[in-house]
Motif scaffolding. Structure first.
Motif, PDB file in Angstrom:
ATOM      1  N   ILE B  97      -3.121  -8.207  -4.828  1.00 34.38           N
ATOM      2  CA  ILE B  97      -2.428  -7.167  -5.610  1.00 34.38           C
ATOM      3  C   ILE B  97      -1.082  -7.689  -5.937  1.00 34.38           C
ATOM      4  CG2 ILE B  97      -1.342  -5.217  -5.361  1.00 34.38           C
ATOM      5  CD1 ILE B  97      -4.477  -5.087  -5.538  1.00 34.38           C
ATOM      6  N   GLU B  98      -0.638  -8.399  -4.991  1.00 32.52           N
ATOM      7  CA  GLU B  98       0.846  -8.988  -5.266  1.00 32.52           C
ATOM      8  C   GLU B  98       0.885  -9.855  -6.467  1.00 32.52           C
ATOM      9  OE1 GLU B  98       2.013 -11.711  -2.315  1.00 32.52           O
ATOM     10  OE2 GLU B  98       4.329 -10.755  -2.460  1.00 32.52           O
ATOM     11  N   ASP B 121       8.325  -2.962  -4.457  1.00 34.48           N
ATOM     12  CA  ASP B 121       9.322  -1.770  -4.973  1.00 34.48           C
ATOM     13  C   ASP B 121       8.424  -1.012  -5.991  1.00 34.48           C
ATOM     14  OD1 ASP B 121      11.429  -2.771  -3.736  1.00 34.48           O
ATOM     15  OD2 ASP B 121      12.673  -3.508  -5.521  1.00 34.48           O
ATOM     16  N   LEU B 122       7.556  -1.575  -6.708  1.00 34.55           N
ATOM     17  CA  LEU B 122       6.706  -1.045  -7.800  1.00 34.55           C
ATOM     18  C   LEU B 122       5.697  -0.222  -7.072  1.00 34.55           C
ATOM     19  CD1 LEU B 122       6.617  -3.829 -10.441  1.00 34.55           C
ATOM     20  CD2 LEU B 122       7.539  -1.429 -11.020  1.00 34.55           C
ATOM     21  N   LEU B 123       5.092  -0.877  -5.891  1.00 35.66           N
ATOM     22  CA  LEU B 123       3.879  -0.420  -5.354  1.00 35.66           C
ATOM     23  C   LEU B 123       4.548   1.125  -4.660  1.00 35.66           C
ATOM     24  CD1 LEU B 123       1.884  -3.057  -3.486  1.00 35.66           C
ATOM     25  CD2 LEU B 123       1.220  -1.395  -4.927  1.00 35.66           C
ATOM     26  N   GLU B 124       5.860   0.822  -4.146  1.00 32.36           N
ATOM     27  CA  GLU B 124       6.406   2.278  -3.531  1.00 32.36           C
ATOM     28  C   GLU B 124       6.529   3.253  -4.598  1.00 32.36           C
ATOM     29  OE1 GLU B 124       9.772   1.023  -1.446  1.00 32.36           O
ATOM     30  OE2 GLU B 124       8.440   0.600   0.469  1.00 32.36           O
ATOM     31  N   MET B 125       6.836   2.924  -5.867  1.00 32.92           N
ATOM     32  CA  MET B 125       6.855   4.038  -6.943  1.00 32.92           C
ATOM     33  C   MET B 125       5.758   4.503  -7.014  1.00 32.92           C
ATOM     34  SD  MET B 125       9.019   2.169  -9.770  1.00 32.92           S
ATOM     35  CE  MET B 125       8.732   3.281 -11.347  1.00 32.92           C
ATOM     36  N   VAL B 126       4.580   3.935  -6.956  1.00 35.53           N
ATOM     37  CA  VAL B 126       3.372   4.746  -6.878  1.00 35.53           C
ATOM     38  C   VAL B 126       2.646   5.141  -5.793  1.00 35.53           C
ATOM     39  CG1 VAL B 126       2.660   3.929  -9.414  1.00 35.53           C
ATOM     40  CG2 VAL B 126       2.024   2.417  -7.371  1.00 35.53           C
ATOM     41  N   ASP B 129       1.689   2.003  -0.179  1.00 39.86           N
ATOM     42  CA  ASP B 129       2.633   1.226   0.869  1.00 39.86           C
ATOM     43  C   ASP B 129       2.544  -0.465   0.635  1.00 39.86           C
ATOM     44  OD1 ASP B 129       3.863   0.195   3.108  1.00 39.86           O
ATOM     45  OD2 ASP B 129       2.805   1.241   4.481  1.00 39.86           O
ATOM     46  N   PRO B 130       3.647  -0.988   0.297  1.00 33.56           N
ATOM     47  CA  PRO B 130       3.722  -2.594   0.163  1.00 33.56           C
ATOM     48  C   PRO B 130       3.023  -3.254   1.513  1.00 33.56           C
ATOM     49  CG  PRO B 130       5.481  -1.651  -0.420  1.00 33.56           C
ATOM     50  CD  PRO B 130       4.955  -0.604   0.349  1.00 33.56           C
ATOM     51  N   ALA B 131       3.369  -2.815   2.586  1.00 34.20           N
ATOM     52  CA  ALA B 131       2.963  -3.488   3.670  1.00 34.20           C
ATOM     53  C   ALA B 131       1.443  -3.357   3.935  1.00 34.20           C
ATOM     54  CB  ALA B 131       3.532  -2.950   4.826  1.00 34.20           C
ATOM     55  N   ILE B 132       0.698  -2.634   3.203  1.00 36.79           N
ATOM     56  CA  ILE B 132      -0.783  -2.573   3.307  1.00 36.79           C
ATOM     57  C   ILE B 132      -1.490  -3.121   2.109  1.00 36.79           C
ATOM     58  CG2 ILE B 132      -2.600  -1.100   3.224  1.00 36.79           C
ATOM     59  CD1 ILE B 132      -0.877   1.193   4.672  1.00 36.79           C
ATOM     60  N   PHE B 133      -0.969  -2.896   0.859  1.00 38.32           N
ATOM     61  CA  PHE B 133      -1.294  -3.305  -0.245  1.00 38.32           C
ATOM     62  C   PHE B 133      -1.076  -4.756  -0.944  1.00 38.32           C
ATOM     63  CE2 PHE B 133      -2.299   1.159   0.185  1.00 38.32           C
ATOM     64  CZ  PHE B 133      -3.457   1.359  -0.377  1.00 38.32           C
ATOM     65  N   LEU B 134      -0.022  -5.266  -0.647  1.00 36.64           N
ATOM     66  CA  LEU B 134       0.278  -6.410  -1.250  1.00 36.64           C
ATOM     67  C   LEU B 134      -0.455  -7.564  -1.183  1.00 36.64           C
ATOM     68  CD1 LEU B 134       4.259  -6.861  -0.715  1.00 36.64           C
ATOM     69  CD2 LEU B 134       3.127  -6.411  -2.928  1.00 36.64           C
ATOM     70  N   LYS B 135      -1.312  -7.734   0.044  1.00 37.07           N
ATOM     71  CA  LYS B 135      -1.995  -8.874   0.413  1.00 37.07           C
ATOM     72  C   LYS B 135      -3.603  -8.595   0.376  1.00 37.07           C
ATOM     73  CE  LYS B 135       1.535 -11.426   1.214  1.00 37.07           C
ATOM     74  NZ  LYS B 135       1.994 -12.594   0.314  1.00 37.07           N
ATOM     75  N   ARG B 136      -3.658  -7.116  -0.243  1.00 33.29           N
ATOM     76  CA  ARG B 136      -5.186  -7.039  -0.434  1.00 33.29           C
ATOM     77  C   ARG B 136      -5.769  -7.502  -1.807  1.00 33.29           C
ATOM     78  NH1 ARG B 136      -6.594  -1.088   2.254  1.00 33.29           N
ATOM     79  NH2 ARG B 136      -5.734  -1.766   4.299  1.00 33.29           N
ATOM     80  N   PHE B 137      -6.978  -7.274  -1.848  1.00 33.94           N
ATOM     81  CA  PHE B 137      -7.492  -7.891  -3.104  1.00 33.94           C
ATOM     82  C   PHE B 137      -8.040  -6.554  -3.964  1.00 33.94           C
ATOM     83  CE2 PHE B 137      -7.825 -11.774  -1.002  1.00 33.94           C
ATOM     84  CZ  PHE B 137      -7.557 -12.784  -1.823  1.00 33.94           C
ATOM     85  N   PRO B 138      -8.160  -6.542  -5.247  1.00 36.50           N
ATOM     86  CA  PRO B 138      -8.409  -5.282  -5.882  1.00 36.50           C
ATOM     87  C   PRO B 138      -9.607  -4.520  -5.480  1.00 36.50           C
ATOM     88  CG  PRO B 138      -8.009  -7.246  -7.448  1.00 36.50           C
ATOM     89  CD  PRO B 138      -7.755  -7.914  -6.105  1.00 36.50           C
ATOM     90  N   LYS B 139     -10.634  -4.991  -5.013  1.00 34.45           N
ATOM     91  CA  LYS B 139     -11.972  -4.679  -4.846  1.00 34.45           C
ATOM     92  C   LYS B 139     -11.813  -3.688  -3.452  1.00 34.45           C
ATOM     93  CE  LYS B 139     -14.909  -7.491  -2.525  1.00 34.45           C
ATOM     94  NZ  LYS B 139     -16.351  -8.048  -2.212  1.00 34.45           N
ATOM     95  N   GLU B 140     -10.671  -4.016  -2.547  1.00 38.24           N
ATOM     96  CA  GLU B 140     -10.559  -3.286  -1.556  1.00 38.24           C
ATOM     97  C   GLU B 140      -9.841  -1.983  -1.778  1.00 38.24           C
ATOM     98  OE1 GLU B 140      -9.694  -6.565   2.064  1.00 38.24           O
ATOM     99  OE2 GLU B 140      -8.476  -6.854   0.202  1.00 38.24           O
TER     100      GLU B 140
END
Lengths: 224, 378
Positions: B97-98, B121-126, B129-140
């Protein structure tokens, strides 16, 4: 029982011929990747060219290997390599083109058009699109093609023993000519084991090359 | 900010014919506004949008984005300077995602640290949670989460202009409404200039500052949502906005704009007589009873207390429902119908009584535009 004894007595020869076998297939497949992948990518730009290239590659595969070796003898004799290592490598290289070119072509042309549009819309150049999106997504399918090529050609290389290329085929050809089941079985078993081992090794490599979470998305076309 | 002048697109068909996908389209999207390009499929709205970032080459006409003629720019540079969101989302499955969010900053050669921290910052805007989503892959991610990422990816390099091609079209209706609301809230802070393709009139009314209605490649009407609903220029627009177009305007108006802001009220300790007197004086049939702080607590109906004595507390009825001043009229009308009442008490965030809204006031507000236009026509 006799075969096992023969096997144990000849471990050094078996190892040597296995390495010869690997040398032929390994070098040929590496060259085949270097030629097949760019060709597979290039033909996605032109449907007509794609049809012609895939057709030619398919015809090559239909040539019996023993005939191909025969054909190469007079040609390669001109440079003094009518038999031996070089014609074996060239044969494997040629036979590998179809699975590698076709899988590359299929993988690249099947990249989701939405991804291509997103990549264009975000401002990637065609080359960036290829390097950052299309090739990474194509890798699992390309690797599937490589696996098919490797397994297929480990078998074909066994026949290259008849043109003096060495390898595990030597056990088989001698086994047949000397009516010696020990050599025949040793050769056949080793060829099979090598094919299975190579397939697993490449499967492992394929997983390593695929980003963790996109691995299961690639349905690989196979002709094996 | 985005200016189209006599923009046309003619597609050659294999048979030797040609199809006019966009025909002399001229319009201008002002800075900070959302312009929804609306119309049935094949009307040229998507073609028009894609000509703005040169995904489809134009046949003729002029496009100016942020004061620059797009013909003078390299298409690749142009696209990097314009955010782009598509219906199919198009997150790259081979990237986290990052990395997906940072595609454009990376192409522009931004400092990696800077772009990565911006991704968070952008993830937080929507609300992811960046801690959870930054390192995930789109299909997750779920479809709704993916499209949120799709939107912030377009914002990553902070472009002044955003093009959105049916961005919420593939999301289920419940999530779509949530994402639309989130997006509007975000837009109120970031004030991007946005061209937004939709085929959904309700989405257009909700999102748009201006709506551009297309038919057969032509721009038929370019107006604010309220104008469009009140004054469709021809039969096509009338039928496209729907026969319930007046009802659709309910969602454009807020309770606070229509309510009677009168402060007429009684408290629990007041005499009923006082309430009766206040109502008779103002000509109202009802009066709201408030608590000591001014919160709406109940009401009295004039006919019930004509002969009554004692305090308001002894005679009051519970309020069937209240409506927030920031709610739209649609919500107010829905509550009126549900409780079979002709008026509602309006309250603010803390429940303080702010005024009342009646069915009559609502129909008056909806009718006002028509009366104005009738007068203008005379």
């Amino acid at each position: 029982m006799e075969t096992i004894v023969f096997f144990m007595d000849n471990l050094d020869v078996i190892l040597e011929r296995t390495l010869q076998h690997i040398a032929i297939v390994g070098v040929a497949i590496s060259l085949a990747i270097l030629t097949g992948v760019p060709i597979g990518i290039a033909i996605t730009l032109n449907r007509k060219a794609a049809n012609i290239v895939l057709y030619v590659a398919a015809i090559i595969v239909t040539i019996p290997s023993i005939a191909l070796f025969g054909l190469m003898i007079p040609i390669l004799s001109l440079i003094g390599h009518g038999v031996g290592y070089l014609p074996a490598v060239i044969a494997v290289l040629l036979y590998s083109q179809l699975p590698i070119i076709r899988n590359t072509y299929t993988a690249i042309s099947n990249v989701d058009p939405a991804l291509r549009e997103a990549a264009r819309g975000l401002g990637m150049t065609p080359m960036q699109r290829l390097m950052k999106v299309e090739i990474p997504l194509a890798i699992p399918v390309v690797m599937a093609g490589v696996r098919i090529a490797v397994v297929m050609n480990i078998g074909i290389t066994a026949i290259a023993a008849y043109i003096g290329a060495g390898g595990l085929g030597v056990f088989i050809s001698r086994g047949i000519s000397q009516t010696d089941p020990r050599q025949l079985i040793t050769g056949a078993v080793m060829v099979s084991l090598l094919a299975i081992a190579a397939d697993y090794a490449l499967m492992w490599a394929q997983r390593r090359l695929t980003p963790a979470s996109s691995s299961s998305t690639s349905a690989s076309p196979s002709n094996a | 900010m985005i200016k189209l002048e006599k923009l046309s697109k003619v597609f050659e068909t294999p048979g030797g014919g040609s199809v006019i996908a966009a025909d002399q389209v001229s319009m201008e999207v002002n800075e900070g506004e959302i312009c929804v390009l609306l119309g049935p499929s094949g009307c040229g709205k998507t073609t028009t949008l894609k000509m703005i970032n040169a995904l489809i080459p134009k046949t003729s006409g002029k496009i100016t984005v942020a004061g620059r003629d797009v013909d003078t720019l390299n298409p690749v540079e142009l696209r990097r300077s314009i955010g782009y969101v598509i219906q199919q989302i198009g997150l790259f499955p081979n990237m986290t995602i990052e990395d997906n969010i940072c595609v454009v900053p990376d192409l522009l050669g931004w400092d990696r640290k800077k772009s990565r921290s911006r991704a968070g910052d952008l993830l937080e805007m929507v609300n992811l949670d960046p801690a959870i989503f930054l390192k995930r892959f789109p299909k997750e991610l779920s479809g709704g989460q993916q499209q949120r990422v799709g939107v912030i990816r377009a914002l990553a390099a902070d472009p002044p202009v955003l093009l959105m091609d049916e961005p919420f079209g593939a999301i289920d209706p419940i999530n779509r409404a949530v994402i639309q609301d989130e997006f509007l809230k975000m837009q109120s802070e970031i004030r991007k200039t946005i061209a937004f393709v939709s085929h959904d009139i309700d989405e257009a009314i909700k999102m748009a500052d201006k709506v551009a209605i297309f038919k057969d490649g032509k721009l038929v009407q370019y107006a604010s949502p309220d104008d469009l609903l009140a004054r469709p220029v021809n039969d096509f627009v009338t039928s496209f906005v729907g026969s319930d177009r007046t009802l659709k305007r309910l969602s454009l108006l807020r309770v606070g704009e229509v309510m009677h802001g009168d402060q007429l009220r009684v408290t629990a300790q007041d005499e009923v007589g006082k309430a009766r007197h206040l109502m008779q004086e103002a000509g109202h049939k009802n009066i709201v009873m408030v608590g000591p702080q001014g919160r709406a607590r109940g009401f009295l109906h004039l006919n019930d207390i004509l002969e009554a004595r004692g305090t308001v507390a002894e005679h009051h009825n519970a309020l069937p429902s209240t409506v927030h001043v920031k709610d739209d009229l649609r919500t107010a009308v829905s509550k009126m119908f549900r409780h079979d009442v002709s008026w509602l008490a309006c309250v603010d965030d803390d429940g303080f009584f702010k005024g009342s809204i009646t069915q009559r006031a609502i129909s008056h507000a909806l009718g006002a535009t028509y009366r104005d236009s009738a007068e203008a026509a005379e």
